[in-house]
Design a protein around this motif. Structure first.
Motif, PDB file in Angstrom:
ATOM      1  N   THR A 275      50.280  29.299  47.697  1.00  0.00           N
ATOM      2  CA  THR A 275      49.878  29.059  46.315  1.00  0.00           C
ATOM      3  C   THR A 275      48.518  29.683  46.032  1.00  0.00           C
ATOM      4  O   THR A 275      48.306  30.343  45.001  1.00  0.00           O
ATOM      5  N   LEU A 276      47.570  29.502  46.941  1.00  0.00           N
ATOM      6  CA  LEU A 276      46.226  30.057  46.755  1.00  0.00           C
ATOM      7  C   LEU A 276      46.264  31.583  46.717  1.00  0.00           C
ATOM      8  O   LEU A 276      45.586  32.215  45.892  1.00  0.00           O
ATOM      9  N   LEU A 277      47.054  32.179  47.587  1.00  0.00           N
ATOM     10  CA  LEU A 277      47.165  33.639  47.603  1.00  0.00           C
ATOM     11  C   LEU A 277      47.806  34.151  46.327  1.00  0.00           C
ATOM     12  O   LEU A 277      47.373  35.149  45.743  1.00  0.00           O
ATOM     13  N   TYR A 278      48.828  33.454  45.870  1.00  0.00           N
ATOM     14  CA  TYR A 278      49.546  33.864  44.671  1.00  0.00           C
ATOM     15  C   TYR A 278      48.652  33.841  43.439  1.00  0.00           C
ATOM     16  O   TYR A 278      48.729  34.706  42.577  1.00  0.00           O
ATOM     17  N   TYR A 279      47.778  32.849  43.359  1.00  0.00           N
ATOM     18  CA  TYR A 279      46.950  32.675  42.168  1.00  0.00           C
ATOM     19  C   TYR A 279      45.674  33.503  42.173  1.00  0.00           C
ATOM     20  O   TYR A 279      44.929  33.484  41.204  1.00  0.00           O
ATOM     21  N   HIS A 336      59.486  37.244  46.942  1.00  0.00           N
ATOM     22  CA  HIS A 336      59.278  37.616  45.551  1.00  0.00           C
ATOM     23  C   HIS A 336      57.959  38.363  45.355  1.00  0.00           C
ATOM     24  O   HIS A 336      57.747  38.986  44.324  1.00  0.00           O
ATOM     25  N   LEU A 337      57.071  38.292  46.338  1.00  0.00           N
ATOM     26  CA  LEU A 337      55.770  38.943  46.223  1.00  0.00           C
ATOM     27  C   LEU A 337      55.682  40.219  47.039  1.00  0.00           C
ATOM     28  O   LEU A 337      54.641  40.867  47.057  1.00  0.00           O
ATOM     29  N   VAL A 338      56.774  40.596  47.686  1.00  0.00           N
ATOM     30  CA  VAL A 338      56.704  41.656  48.691  1.00  0.00           C
ATOM     31  C   VAL A 338      56.639  43.051  48.096  1.00  0.00           C
ATOM     32  O   VAL A 338      55.793  43.864  48.447  1.00  0.00           O
ATOM     33  N   TRP A 354      48.538  41.736  50.888  1.00  0.00           N
ATOM     34  CA  TRP A 354      47.797  40.881  49.959  1.00  0.00           C
ATOM     35  C   TRP A 354      46.739  41.644  49.179  1.00  0.00           C
ATOM     36  O   TRP A 354      46.103  41.077  48.291  1.00  0.00           O
ATOM     37  N   ARG A 355      46.560  42.921  49.477  1.00  0.00           N
ATOM     38  CA  ARG A 355      45.641  43.736  48.668  1.00  0.00           C
ATOM     39  C   ARG A 355      46.284  44.162  47.364  1.00  0.00           C
ATOM     40  O   ARG A 355      45.585  44.445  46.386  1.00  0.00           O
ATOM     41  N   CYS A 356      47.604  44.267  47.338  1.00  0.00           N
ATOM     42  CA  CYS A 356      48.296  44.754  46.140  1.00  0.00           C
ATOM     43  C   CYS A 356      49.713  44.186  46.121  1.00  0.00           C
ATOM     44  O   CYS A 356      50.618  44.772  46.696  1.00  0.00           O
ATOM     45  N   PHE A 357      49.893  43.049  45.500  1.00  0.00           N
ATOM     46  CA  PHE A 357      51.232  42.489  45.374  1.00  0.00           C
ATOM     47  C   PHE A 357      51.464  42.129  43.915  1.00  0.00           C
ATOM     48  O   PHE A 357      50.538  41.973  43.136  1.00  0.00           O
ATOM     49  N   LEU A 471      49.916  31.948  33.670  1.00  0.00           N
ATOM     50  CA  LEU A 471      49.503  33.008  32.758  1.00  0.00           C
ATOM     51  C   LEU A 471      48.744  34.117  33.465  1.00  0.00           C
ATOM     52  O   LEU A 471      48.679  35.235  32.973  1.00  0.00           O
ATOM     53  N   VAL A 472      48.145  33.804  34.620  1.00  0.00           N
ATOM     54  CA  VAL A 472      47.378  34.819  35.325  1.00  0.00           C
ATOM     55  C   VAL A 472      48.241  36.036  35.644  1.00  0.00           C
ATOM     56  O   VAL A 472      47.797  37.171  35.617  1.00  0.00           O
ATOM     57  N   ARG A 473      49.534  35.813  35.907  1.00  0.00           N
ATOM     58  CA  ARG A 473      50.380  36.889  36.370  1.00  0.00           C
ATOM     59  C   ARG A 473      51.104  37.613  35.241  1.00  0.00           C
ATOM     60  O   ARG A 473      51.914  38.491  35.488  1.00  0.00           O
ATOM     61  N   CYS A 474      50.840  37.223  33.991  1.00  0.00           N
ATOM     62  CA  CYS A 474      51.493  37.865  32.858  1.00  0.00           C
ATOM     63  C   CYS A 474      50.690  39.078  32.410  1.00  0.00           C
ATOM     64  O   CYS A 474      49.513  38.965  32.079  1.00  0.00           O
ATOM     65  N   TRP A 475      51.339  40.226  32.381  1.00  0.00           N
ATOM     66  CA  TRP A 475      50.647  41.476  32.056  1.00  0.00           C
ATOM     67  C   TRP A 475      50.179  41.472  30.606  1.00  0.00           C
ATOM     68  O   TRP A 475      49.027  41.740  30.309  1.00  0.00           O
ATOM     69  N   ASP A 476      51.067  41.193  29.666  1.00  0.00           N
ATOM     70  CA  ASP A 476      50.736  41.219  28.244  1.00  0.00           C
ATOM     71  C   ASP A 476      50.415  39.810  27.759  1.00  0.00           C
ATOM     72  O   ASP A 476      51.155  39.205  27.004  1.00  0.00           O
ATOM     73  N   LEU A 477      49.287  39.289  28.232  1.00  0.00           N
ATOM     74  CA  LEU A 477      48.936  37.915  27.925  1.00  0.00           C
ATOM     75  C   LEU A 477      48.765  37.702  26.428  1.00  0.00           C
ATOM     76  O   LEU A 477      49.183  36.700  25.867  1.00  0.00           O
TER      77      LEU A 477
END
Length: 633
Positions: A275-279, A336-338, A354-357, A471-477
């Motif tokens: 969760t921490l990595l994802y956010y 899903h993050l790969v 984890w540098r670019c996912f 919302l952090v992961r939404c491109w067109d916020l």
């Protein structure tokens, strides 16, 4: 012999070095001090420093125990301010850890959480003020702090009545005591200066997550200005309405998540590492291993992972972390993050870099689809190089459209998608399908079906958190912010006019007035790609909630491209997808994956995808697609 040779850190206990700076009235006085060793078991009193290193080529000398140490200029400025504000000895990683000793770095990082949590206070150095207005904004925060800045955009659902009354009383008292500053708190230039502070490179640093979360209290420093962390962040998050702030919306949401993390940690609620990595994708680290190491100390499941070791190669660290996620039973969530990474980094395709996912599906909306049903298994081969999973190969990619362009806004991106794919995918429609019918079908993908019924028999609720949407992961916020208010009204008007004309045309046809029906059809507005895109977006705005629309728009970002399968299924897939790739439904995964066959019988993951007619378990009981073991290398 160097200074660190004279002050070794015993490996048998948790000991640290501290720096006692000599006080000085002026900031320009050279930095001098004494470095000494203490054990954390003795509960020493000290302050910790959180900062951004800055450029390694710009340095500042610090004299310690007769030795001259070259530290970054940014740290030098921070220390010049702190020495006049605090009498406590300081812990600073750049000085108190021998950065050239990888073994010592690894040992100290392993108990970094304790170092910051045990500190009497922590100073978060944000940088120097960039103008007189910024100085004034800092004075506003110091003097009137949270009451006025909270009341400026108060929402009834944020606090209970008691809190509201207390804030109201505090606001009245401050208005009497500091009338000028109270007025300035609402002025546009001061609020703009506050917003600029969050653009500091400090807030892009991965390590601040742990440093801020575990430290209590934390004081922000801007030059010589010192104020508490909570009022500052509260003030920043209350900035709404300025165009500049909305362009930095992702930074604000990043801070919003950080604030909630601080609150959760204070209530002894800790999040797992995944969760921490994802956010935290927009926080950066100079050492690639720190993308993981910086979060291990505050993860609830940190014991499931190896301790930080800077002598281990980056690829080995990422490989081991991904292997641990599979052993935890979180393999499908991790997958899903790969994909969607543009370079060959020497890692197996199932290992997350984890540098670019990236991912299509933000937050809880992993449960919006259930392509692979509830039951699935995943395991590693003994050499931990290949994943064994069970699933079905359900289709093949036969055509790909152009990847979406980052420099285009959402409207242009959607219009170009419809325009380009009309010709690219035309051969896969029936021969008598007209040009406009193809464009309408392509446009319908913009408002694809999503189901949020958690009682669905194939639903498996994958979630990174309890929020409805990340919302952090939404491109067109703020996708609609690309258009002016008059443009939005015009689009709304065209949408209503089209619906009205369509409804009147159907009514006239139903009652037998065919000439009137043809008239209404004739005066309908043309269906250009731009208008079709507008209609679908406005339709989504009217028929679904904002979170669903953000999720849909997130599929049309620059890391994706439209695709067509052999069975004429339209879809959206990673930008690296190419002809010959296969569409795979893995049992237990919510979304299908694009895989690339290898010569050795295994597959490489290209990434997750959205493909029509297979997102809700349609292929699970379809005997046309045999169940097989999928080997992912």
């Amino acid at each position: 012999m160097g200074i660190y040779d004279d002050l070794p850190l015993p490996s048998t206990e948790q000991t640290i070095r501290l720096l006692r700076l000599e006080p000085a009235e002026k900031r320009r006085v050279p930095l001098t001090g004494e470095l000494f060793v203490v054990s954390l078991e003795t509960n020493p009193e000290y302050a910790a420093v959180s900062y951004c290193w800055g450029s390694p080529t710009s340095t500042c000398p610090v004299t310690c125990n007769g030795f001259s140490l070259a530290v970054s200029k940014n740290l030098g400025l921070a220390l010049s301010s702190i020495r006049s504000l605090s009498s406590f000895p300081l812990w600073i990683d750049q000085i108190c850890i021998n950065q050239d000793d990888l073994r010592e770095r690894s040992a100290q990082v392993a108990f970094m959480r304790r170092i910051y949590s045990q500190a009497i206070e922590t100073f978060a150095y944000l940088g120097e003020p960039d103008s007189d207005i910024t100085n004034e904004a800092c004075e506003v925060i110091k003097k009137i702090s949270i009451p006025v800045l909270h009341m400026s955009h108060y929402q009834s659902d944020e606090s209970d009545l008691t809190t509201l009354l207390r804030a109201s009383v505090a606001t009245v008292k401050l208005a009497v005591q500091h009338p000028y500053l109270t007025k300035r708190a609402y002025d546009k230039d001061v609020r703009s200066a506050l917003s600029r502070l969050i653009e500091s490179t400090y807030f892009s640093r991965k390590w601040i997550i742990q440093e801020v979360v575990v430290s209590r209290p934390t004081f922000c420093l801007v030059g010589i200005h010192r104020f508490k962390w909570d009022p500052f962040i509260s003030a920043i998050l209350k900035q709404r309405g300025s165009a500049k702030f909305q362009t930095e919306a992702k930074i604000a949401i990043k801070l919003w998540w950080l604030c909630h993390l601080v609150i959760d940690f204070g209530h002894k609620r800790r999040s797992p590492l995944l969760t921490l990595l994802y956010y935290s994708p927009y926080f950066q680290a100079a050492d690639p291993r720190d993308y993981v190491f910086a979060l291990l100390g505050i993860a609830s499941d940190s014991d499931d992972f190896p301790k930080p070791n800077y002598e281990t190669a980056v690829e080995q660290v990422y490989h081991k972390i991904s292997s641990c996620f599979i052993q935890q039973g979180k393999g499908y969530l991790m997958l899903h993050l790969v994909g969607m990474r543009p370079t060959n980094n020497g890692l197996p395709s199932w290992v997350v870099d984890w540098r670019c996912f990236d991912t299509f599906y933000p937050g809880k909306h992993y449960a919006s689809f259930c392509a692979g049903g509830r039951d699935g298994r995943m395991e590693l081969t003994p050499d931990a190089l290949i994943i064994r999973a069970c699933g079905k190969i359900v289709d093949h990619i036969v055509a790909v459209g152009d990847p979406f362009k980052a420099e285009q806004n959402l409207w242009d991106r959607l219009a170009q998608y419809i325009d380009n794919c009309t010709d690219t995918f035309a051969e896969f429609y029936e021969g008598n399908t007209g040009h406009q019918a193809i464009q309408r079908d392509l446009a319908s993908l913009i408002s694809f079906d999503m189901r949020f019924d958690d009682r669905h028999p194939n639903r498996k609720l994958f979630t990174f958190n309890e929020d409805n949407c990340d919302l952090v992961r939404c491109w067109d916020l703020f996708a609609l912010d690309d258009a002016s208010l008059s443009q939005i009204w015009l689009m709304q008007g065209r949408y209503y006019l089209k619906n009205l004309q369509t409804g009147l045309s159907k009514t006239a046809h139903r009652i037998g007035v065919h000439s009137l029906s043809r008239l209404f059809q004739w005066i309908q507005p043309g269906e250009s790609p731009r208008l079709l895109a507008e209609f679908e977006v406005i339709r989504g705005v009217h028929n679904t909630n904002a979170e669903e629309n953000l999720l849909r728009w997130n599929f049309f970002k620059p890391t994706t491209r439209p695709v067509m399968t052999q069975s004429c299924r339209l879809g959206l897939a990673p930008a690296l997808t190419q002809k010959g790739d296969v569409v795979c439904v893995l049992f237990g995964a919510n979304a299908p994956f694009i895989l690339r066959p290898s010569n050795d019988g295994t597959y490489k993951i290209v990434g997750e995808a959205y493909v029509r007619d297979i997102m809700f378990g349609e292929t699970l009981k379809d005997d046309r697609y045999p169940v097989q073991e999928i080997l992912i290398s």
